[in-house]
Design a protein around this motif. Structure first.
Motif, PDB file in Angstrom:
ATOM      1  N   ILE A 155       0.853  -1.188   0.000  1.00 37.15           N
ATOM      2  CA  ILE A 155       0.000   0.000   0.000  1.00 37.15           C
ATOM      3  C   ILE A 155       0.885   1.233   0.000  1.00 37.15           C
ATOM      4  CG2 ILE A 155      -1.681   1.330   1.334  1.00 37.15           C
ATOM      5  CD1 ILE A 155      -2.738  -1.334   2.426  1.00 37.15           C
ATOM      6  N   ASP A 156       0.531   2.185  -0.847  1.00 41.17           N
ATOM      7  CA  ASP A 156       1.204   3.481  -0.913  1.00 41.17           C
ATOM      8  C   ASP A 156       0.210   4.531  -0.428  1.00 41.17           C
ATOM      9  OD1 ASP A 156       2.698   5.717  -1.525  1.00 41.17           O
ATOM     10  OD2 ASP A 156       2.454   5.530  -3.690  1.00 41.17           O
ATOM     11  N   ALA A 157       0.601   5.340   0.561  1.00 30.46           N
ATOM     12  CA  ALA A 157      -0.321   6.310   1.145  1.00 30.46           C
ATOM     13  C   ALA A 157       0.417   7.581   1.517  1.00 30.46           C
ATOM     14  CB  ALA A 157      -1.006   5.717   2.372  1.00 30.46           C
ATOM     15  N   PRO A 158      -0.293   8.701   1.624  1.00 34.68           N
ATOM     16  CA  PRO A 158       0.354   9.940   2.078  1.00 34.68           C
ATOM     17  C   PRO A 158       0.978   9.763   3.451  1.00 34.68           C
ATOM     18  CG  PRO A 158      -1.803  10.415   1.132  1.00 34.68           C
ATOM     19  CD  PRO A 158      -1.706   8.919   1.243  1.00 34.68           C
ATOM     20  N   LEU A 159       2.096  10.409   3.657  1.00 32.75           N
ATOM     21  CA  LEU A 159       2.838  10.318   4.914  1.00 32.75           C
ATOM     22  C   LEU A 159       2.252  11.328   5.900  1.00 32.75           C
ATOM     23  CD1 LEU A 159       5.370   8.773   5.964  1.00 32.75           C
ATOM     24  CD2 LEU A 159       6.712  10.753   5.282  1.00 32.75           C
ATOM     25  N   PRO A 160       1.652  10.883   6.990  1.00 31.47           N
ATOM     26  CA  PRO A 160       0.890  11.799   7.848  1.00 31.47           C
ATOM     27  C   PRO A 160       1.716  12.412   8.963  1.00 31.47           C
ATOM     28  CG  PRO A 160       0.593   9.560   8.603  1.00 31.47           C
ATOM     29  CD  PRO A 160       1.539   9.498   7.425  1.00 31.47           C
ATOM     30  N   GLY A 161       1.091  13.369   9.667  1.00 29.72           N
ATOM     31  CA  GLY A 161       1.571  13.825  10.958  1.00 29.72           C
ATOM     32  C   GLY A 161       2.971  14.367  11.008  1.00 29.72           C
ATOM     33  N   GLU A 162       3.354  15.227  10.062  1.00 32.48           N
ATOM     34  CA  GLU A 162       4.677  15.859  10.047  1.00 32.48           C
ATOM     35  C   GLU A 162       5.833  14.869   9.989  1.00 32.48           C
ATOM     36  OE1 GLU A 162       4.343  20.147  12.089  1.00 32.48           O
ATOM     37  OE2 GLU A 162       4.531  18.530  13.554  1.00 32.48           O
ATOM     38  N   ARG A 163       5.620  13.713   9.365  1.00 29.12           N
ATOM     39  CA  ARG A 163       6.684  12.724   9.288  1.00 29.12           C
ATOM     40  C   ARG A 163       7.838  13.172   8.393  1.00 29.12           C
ATOM     41  NH1 ARG A 163       7.164   9.981  13.443  1.00 29.12           N
ATOM     42  NH2 ARG A 163       9.059   9.402  12.336  1.00 29.12           N
ATOM     43  N   GLU A 164       7.703  14.305   7.747  1.00 28.33           N
ATOM     44  CA  GLU A 164       8.835  14.839   6.994  1.00 28.33           C
ATOM     45  C   GLU A 164       9.866  15.495   7.912  1.00 28.33           C
ATOM     46  OE1 GLU A 164       6.054  18.279   7.578  1.00 28.33           O
ATOM     47  OE2 GLU A 164       5.804  16.171   6.993  1.00 28.33           O
ATOM     48  N   ARG A 165       9.489  15.789   9.170  1.00 26.31           N
ATOM     49  CA  ARG A 165      10.386  16.518  10.073  1.00 26.31           C
ATOM     50  C   ARG A 165      11.455  15.649  10.741  1.00 26.31           C
ATOM     51  NH1 ARG A 165       7.234  19.466  14.431  1.00 26.31           N
ATOM     52  NH2 ARG A 165       9.361  20.116  14.965  1.00 26.31           N
ATOM     53  N   PRO A 166      11.169  14.406  11.162  1.00 26.61           N
ATOM     54  CA  PRO A 166      12.250  13.602  11.750  1.00 26.61           C
ATOM     55  C   PRO A 166      13.406  13.433  10.774  1.00 26.61           C
ATOM     56  CG  PRO A 166      10.124  12.596  12.191  1.00 26.61           C
ATOM     57  CD  PRO A 166       9.873  13.697  11.204  1.00 26.61           C
ATOM     58  N   CYS A 167      14.616  13.526  11.309  1.00 27.66           N
ATOM     59  CA  CYS A 167      15.807  13.459  10.449  1.00 27.66           C
ATOM     60  C   CYS A 167      16.922  12.746  11.180  1.00 27.66           C
ATOM     61  CB  CYS A 167      16.256  14.862  10.057  1.00 27.66           C
ATOM     62  SG  CYS A 167      17.735  14.882   9.018  1.00 27.66           S
ATOM     63  N   GLU A 168      17.175  11.521  10.783  1.00 33.26           N
ATOM     64  CA  GLU A 168      18.351  10.805  11.267  1.00 33.26           C
ATOM     65  C   GLU A 168      19.454  10.971  10.238  1.00 33.26           C
ATOM     66  OE1 GLU A 168      19.514   6.565  13.278  1.00 33.26           O
ATOM     67  OE2 GLU A 168      18.034   6.527  11.671  1.00 33.26           O
ATOM     68  N   ILE A 169      20.539  11.594  10.661  1.00 35.29           N
ATOM     69  CA  ILE A 169      21.705  11.723   9.793  1.00 35.29           C
ATOM     70  C   ILE A 169      22.519  10.445   9.898  1.00 35.29           C
ATOM     71  CG2 ILE A 169      23.792  13.022   9.258  1.00 35.29           C
ATOM     72  CD1 ILE A 169      22.598  15.423  10.674  1.00 35.29           C
ATOM     73  N   VAL A 170      22.715   9.768   8.790  1.00 38.14           N
ATOM     74  CA  VAL A 170      23.511   8.543   8.750  1.00 38.14           C
ATOM     75  C   VAL A 170      24.757   8.852   7.933  1.00 38.14           C
ATOM     76  CG1 VAL A 170      23.566   6.115   8.089  1.00 38.14           C
ATOM     77  CG2 VAL A 170      21.406   7.150   8.857  1.00 38.14           C
ATOM     78  N   THR A 171      25.909   8.900   8.594  1.00 43.49           N
ATOM     79  CA  THR A 171      27.124   9.273   7.884  1.00 43.49           C
ATOM     80  C   THR A 171      27.730   8.084   7.160  1.00 43.49           C
ATOM     81  OG1 THR A 171      28.756   8.774   9.602  1.00 43.49           O
ATOM     82  CG2 THR A 171      27.595  10.875   9.785  1.00 43.49           C
ATOM     83  N   ALA A 172      28.484   8.370   6.133  1.00 46.32           N
ATOM     84  CA  ALA A 172      29.377   7.358   5.570  1.00 46.32           C
ATOM     85  C   ALA A 172      30.441   7.023   6.611  1.00 46.32           C
ATOM     86  CB  ALA A 172      30.036   7.893   4.302  1.00 46.32           C
ATOM     87  N   PRO A 173      31.079   5.844   6.541  1.00 48.17           N
ATOM     88  CA  PRO A 173      32.165   5.535   7.478  1.00 48.17           C
ATOM     89  C   PRO A 173      33.251   6.605   7.424  1.00 48.17           C
ATOM     90  CG  PRO A 173      31.518   3.581   6.260  1.00 48.17           C
ATOM     91  CD  PRO A 173      30.798   4.727   5.620  1.00 48.17           C
ATOM     92  N   ILE A 174      33.700   7.031   8.599  1.00 50.51           N
ATOM     93  CA  ILE A 174      34.693   8.095   8.720  1.00 50.51           C
ATOM     94  C   ILE A 174      35.992   7.497   9.244  1.00 50.51           C
ATOM     95  CG2 ILE A 174      35.195  10.342   9.725  1.00 50.51           C
ATOM     96  CD1 ILE A 174      32.158  10.623  10.265  1.00 50.51           C
ATOM     97  N   LYS A 175      37.078   7.663   8.495  1.00 50.67           N
ATOM     98  CA  LYS A 175      38.378   7.110   8.895  1.00 50.67           C
ATOM     99  C   LYS A 175      39.234   8.117   9.642  1.00 50.67           C
ATOM    100  CE  LYS A 175      38.638   3.834   5.011  1.00 50.67           C
ATOM    101  NZ  LYS A 175      39.437   3.399   3.839  1.00 50.67           N
TER     102      LYS A 175
END
Length: 390
Positions: A155-175
């Motif tokens: 099922i494809d549906a609109p993303l509700p409740g300000e779910r565009e605001r959460p933001c997890e930054i996932v970095t590339a591996p850092i040496k």
């Protein structure tokens, strides 16, 4: 100055201000590094209230930043544990949608055959074609794909409740230059008004190659069993954070056994896979067992979220030392008996060692001050404190 030697990746949970999104931060970082933003399907799961379906698998909009040479810098994705900062009654923004199924394998087909840039409600049309059907459109913008027997596929549906605001930054591996890399990401977040979420955490992935032995894993389990709660208090683990917790009890029994100590890594991996471990715990060992070369890590999940680089580097340096002790320990060497002893013996940056030993002393002094009224009365009349805080 606290520095890191271990190759690490960071996952830092933030929240966009109202009216902005994780796509905005991705765009700002891309401009900073002279790169571009690529949209992709980000997989995650959430508990289900439907009987017989313990979880629903999701795909939500993710944004990957690459530099001018096409090298991955970081991804900016949703995290379903971040809830309390959001207005769940707010309507969905145009173009922000999620795809749900009860089987992750079906969503893998979506990732392989559907276009994350597809306009509006047309994303699942290629999936319907794979099953020889047509996408079914329903009210409120929902699109459903079924197989030839009418059984639901996705099922494809609109993303509700300000779910565009959460933001997890996932970095590339850092040496190298960990602090500079993180500052390039977080400075843009601060500039755009991002904040630390109520449930926010930071996760650090340490390259797992040096920990692939029964000896190292047994040491890690012993150290965390003895000092895990004290380490969480020391770093200030967010009590509002979800998806933390202990390992299954069978892990301790396994790793403490002489039979486990005698195992080679292939045999040890098979034994570890049999105790029912989950990634949703304080220290995630699952990535050592899966064989994925792109995520062969030990994940520390107990650090608080931060928009400042220094506490992230300090916390990572502390656990770099803890993991270093596990890597280097002798085959029958027991875990240090106190946290102070662990900090002294752990192979860590000297600035980090001084910082964390100082924090232990301050915390213990504050604890002693708090319990003094209970122990200053007549002999036998006061209550004994259970233990030092650390």
């Amino acid at each position: 100055m606290v520095t890191l030697d271990w190759k690490t990746g960071f996952e830092i949970e933030l929240m966009a201000p109202a009216g902005r999104s994780r796509r905005d931060l991705a765009g700002a970082v891309a401009a900073h590094v002279g790169g571009s933003v690529e949209r992709f399907f980000h997989p995650q799961s959430e508990p289900s209230a439907v009987e017989g379906r313990p979880v629903f698998e999701n795909l939500t909009p993710g944004f990957r930043v690459v530099d001018g040479q096409g090298r991955w810098v970081a991804s900016f994705v949703d995290d379903l544990t971040l809830q309390r900062d959001l207005d769940r009654e707010r309507p969905a923004l145009a173009g922000w949608r999620r795809i749900v199924a009860d089987d992750g394998r079906l969503l893998r087909l979506v990732e392989l055959h559907c276009d994350p840039y597809a306009a509006g409600d047309r994303t699942l049309e290629p999936l319907a074609a794979l099953f020889g059907t047509e996408a079914q459109r329903h009210g409120a913008g929902m699109v459903r794909v079924v197989d030839a027997n009418g059984r639901s596929v996705a099922i494809d549906a609109p993303l509700p409740g300000e779910r565009e605001r959460p933001c997890e930054i996932v970095t590339a591996p850092i040496k190298t230059d960990h602090a500079a890399v993180l500052e390039g990401l977080l400075a843009e977040g601060r500039r755009l008004g991002f904040v630390v979420p109520v449930e926010g955490a930071s996760h650090v992935h340490f390259d797992g190659e040096a920990l692939c032995s029964a000896r190292a894993v047994a040491g890690l389990v012993e150290v965390w069993t003895r000092h895990g709660e004290a380490l969480k208090r020391l770093v200030g683990t967010n009590r509002q954070c979800v998806r933390l917790g202990d390992w299954p009890e069978g892990l301790r029994a396994l790793t403490a056994s002489p039979a486990f100590a005698a195992m080679g890594w292939a045999e040890a991996k098979a034994a570890l896979a049999g105790v029912g471990m989950s990634k949703y715990c304080d220290l995630n060992l699952m990535n050592l067992l899966t064989g994925r070369s792109d995520k062969h890590t030990v994940e520390v999940r107990v650090l608080p979220a931060s928009l400042e680089v220094e506490p992230l580097i300090d916390g990572a340096a502390l656990f770099e030392g803890v993991l270093g002790w596990c890597r280097d320990r002798g085959s029958e060497e027991p875990a240090p008996g106190t946290l102070v002893e662990l900090l002294i013996r752990a192979p860590m940056n000297e600035a980090a060692r001084g910082l964390w030993l100082g924090r232990v002393r301050r915390n213990n002094a504050a604890f002693a001050q708090r319990i003094r009224p209970y122990s200053s009365g007549p002999a036998g009349g006061g209550r004994e404190p259970a233990a030092e805080i650390l």
